[in-house]
Design a protein around this motif. Structure first.
Motif, PDB file in Angstrom:
ATOM      1  N   ALA A  51      -5.490   7.730   2.381  1.00 31.34           N
ATOM      2  CA  ALA A  51      -6.817   7.805   1.754  1.00 31.34           C
ATOM      3  C   ALA A  51      -6.731   8.419   0.358  1.00 31.34           C
ATOM      4  CB  ALA A  51      -7.757   8.627   2.633  1.00 31.34           C
ATOM      5  N   MET A  54      -5.281   5.816  -1.941  1.00 36.00           N
ATOM      6  CA  MET A  54      -6.224   4.725  -2.183  1.00 36.00           C
ATOM      7  C   MET A  54      -7.560   5.218  -2.759  1.00 36.00           C
ATOM      8  SD  MET A  54      -5.566   2.677   1.406  1.00 36.00           S
ATOM      9  CE  MET A  54      -6.781   1.410   1.067  1.00 36.00           C
ATOM     10  N   LYS A  55      -7.711   6.544  -2.836  1.00 30.45           N
ATOM     11  CA  LYS A  55      -8.942   7.155  -3.337  1.00 30.45           C
ATOM     12  C   LYS A  55     -10.154   6.717  -2.521  1.00 30.45           C
ATOM     13  CE  LYS A  55      -7.149   7.650  -8.043  1.00 30.45           C
ATOM     14  NZ  LYS A  55      -7.327   7.345  -9.484  1.00 30.45           N
ATOM     15  N   ARG A  56      -9.989   6.797  -1.203  1.00 34.12           N
ATOM     16  CA  ARG A  56     -11.072   6.450  -0.277  1.00 34.12           C
ATOM     17  C   ARG A  56     -11.749   7.721   0.231  1.00 34.12           C
ATOM     18  NH1 ARG A  56     -10.449   1.495   2.453  1.00 34.12           N
ATOM     19  NH2 ARG A  56      -9.683  -0.076   0.998  1.00 34.12           N
ATOM     20  N   LYS A  57     -13.057   7.789   0.150  1.00 32.58           N
ATOM     21  CA  LYS A  57     -13.810   8.935   0.627  1.00 32.58           C
ATOM     22  C   LYS A  57     -14.414   8.654   1.998  1.00 32.58           C
ATOM     23  CE  LYS A  57     -14.978  10.701  -3.977  1.00 32.58           C
ATOM     24  NZ  LYS A  57     -16.080  11.122  -4.900  1.00 32.58           N
ATOM     25  N   GLU A 175     -17.182   1.150   6.637  1.00 33.46           N
ATOM     26  CA  GLU A 175     -16.009   0.311   6.356  1.00 33.46           C
ATOM     27  C   GLU A 175     -14.842   0.694   7.271  1.00 33.46           C
ATOM     28  OE1 GLU A 175     -13.021   0.688   4.528  1.00 33.46           O
ATOM     29  OE2 GLU A 175     -13.077   2.800   3.974  1.00 33.46           O
ATOM     30  N   ALA A 178     -12.424   3.826   6.818  1.00 36.12           N
ATOM     31  CA  ALA A 178     -13.137   5.087   7.017  1.00 36.12           C
ATOM     32  C   ALA A 178     -13.381   5.341   8.498  1.00 36.12           C
ATOM     33  CB  ALA A 178     -14.464   5.068   6.255  1.00 36.12           C
ATOM     34  N   HIS A 181      -9.984   6.600   9.820  1.00 37.90           N
ATOM     35  CA  HIS A 181      -9.649   7.919   9.287  1.00 37.90           C
ATOM     36  C   HIS A 181     -10.612   8.993   9.813  1.00 37.90           C
ATOM     37  CE1 HIS A 181      -9.008  10.593   5.473  1.00 37.90           C
ATOM     38  NE2 HIS A 181      -8.387  11.073   6.533  1.00 37.90           N
TER      39      HIS A 181
END
Length: 297
Positions: A51, A54-57, A175, A178, A181
């Motif tokens: 994450a 990939m810069k996923r919040k 998504e 997310a 995670h």
């Protein structure tokens, strides 16, 4: 489905099939709860690293209840129940019993949303029950003390996956990455209060330690990434065909690495369960191939 996607599907099935092997190796040694706590933690840390790259919040404040619900019924509870059963049952039997999850999911979804259960679904459900009965009726492991409870917990894990599927049908859209995670972190924290209920035994055995690490990082973290990548590439229907491949690898790894016997009842009972699952879920390989061929035109 192209060659690349097919190879990813086989790798995913091999990883998820391997999870039953590693649980069977480690659970009797260190205990089911501490094994699953490490499995969840290693998977959560791996997904956190991905994450960050990939810069996923996660948007935890907005979706924490969703992550908690999914984390409990799709990870913490079924993982714990399977690990408990793995203290007694073979990896082969665990992987086949787990294949009943789509059957429970389809039945629960039909009841939850008040949809009609077709004759094909009923036949599929009865076949699933018959397959389980055949497996259990001829498996010598069931003569061992505690095997009855182990079977119930293994089927309870499959039922828990069914609850998770039913919940996901009506849940808010989040998504896929997310979901994986966030639910993994939720499951990690939700399991902590249960740790004192299950005795844990420390070990310095490198084989067992390796099994725990592989179970968490590869059979959970990497497997989730592969699964969601497949959904993006070939669609959910094609990706879900992994359900029919996982027991094959579960039986294979148990036979090759743990010397578990594979009797006629294992093959026949497993085939009947998978046939029942296909009927309940509406899986049709010919229709799937036709859709893929049409999409590629």
């Amino acid at each position: 489905m192209g060659l690349r996607s097919l190879l990813q599907l086989l790798l995913l099935a091999a990883l998820w099939g391997g999870s039953f092997l590693f649980m069977r190796m480690a659970a009797p040694v260190i205990g089911p709860a501490i094994l699953i706590e490490f499995r969840l933690l290693f998977a959560a840390l791996f997904l956190l690293a991905v994450a960050l790259l990939m810069k996923r919040k996660l948007q935890t404040r907005k979706h924490w209840k969703h992550y908690a619900m999914l984390g409990w019924f799709n990870s913490a509870l079924p993982f714990l129940l399977l690990a408990y059963a793995a203290q007694t049952l073979s990896a082969s039997l665990l992987s086949i019993l787990n294949a009943t999850a789509p059957i429970w999911g389809s039945v629960l979804i039909a009841l939850r949303f008040k949809t009609k259960i077709s004759l094909k679904n009923i036949i599929g459900l009865l076949l699933g029950i018959a397959g389980v009965a055949l497996l259990l009726g001829f498996d010598t492991n069931l003569l061992l003390p505690g095997s009855g409870i182990a079977v119930i917990t293994a089927l309870g894990a499959a039922f828990s996956y069914g609850i998770a599927s039913t919940y996901a049908q009506g849940a808010a859209s989040v998504e896929p990455f997310a979901n994986a995670h966030g639910s993994m972190w939720a499951a990690t924290f939700l399991l902590i209060p249960l740790l004192p209920l299950f005795p844990a035994q420390p070990t310095s055995d490198s084989t067992i330690i390796g099994a725990v690490i592989l179970l968490g990082i590869f059979c959970t973290g990497v497997a989730y990434l592969l699964y969601f990548r497949l959904i993006a590439e070939v669609g959910a229907a094609s990706a879900l065909t992994v359900v029919y491949l996982v027991p094959i690898f579960g039986v294979l790894w148990g036979y090759l690495l743990l010397n578990e016997p594979v009797g006629w009842h294992t093959l026949l009972g497993g085939s009947i369960i998978l046939t029942g699952t296909a009927l309940v879920t509406g899986f049709n390989p010919r229709a799937l191939l036709r859709r893929r061929a049409t999409a590629n035109v």
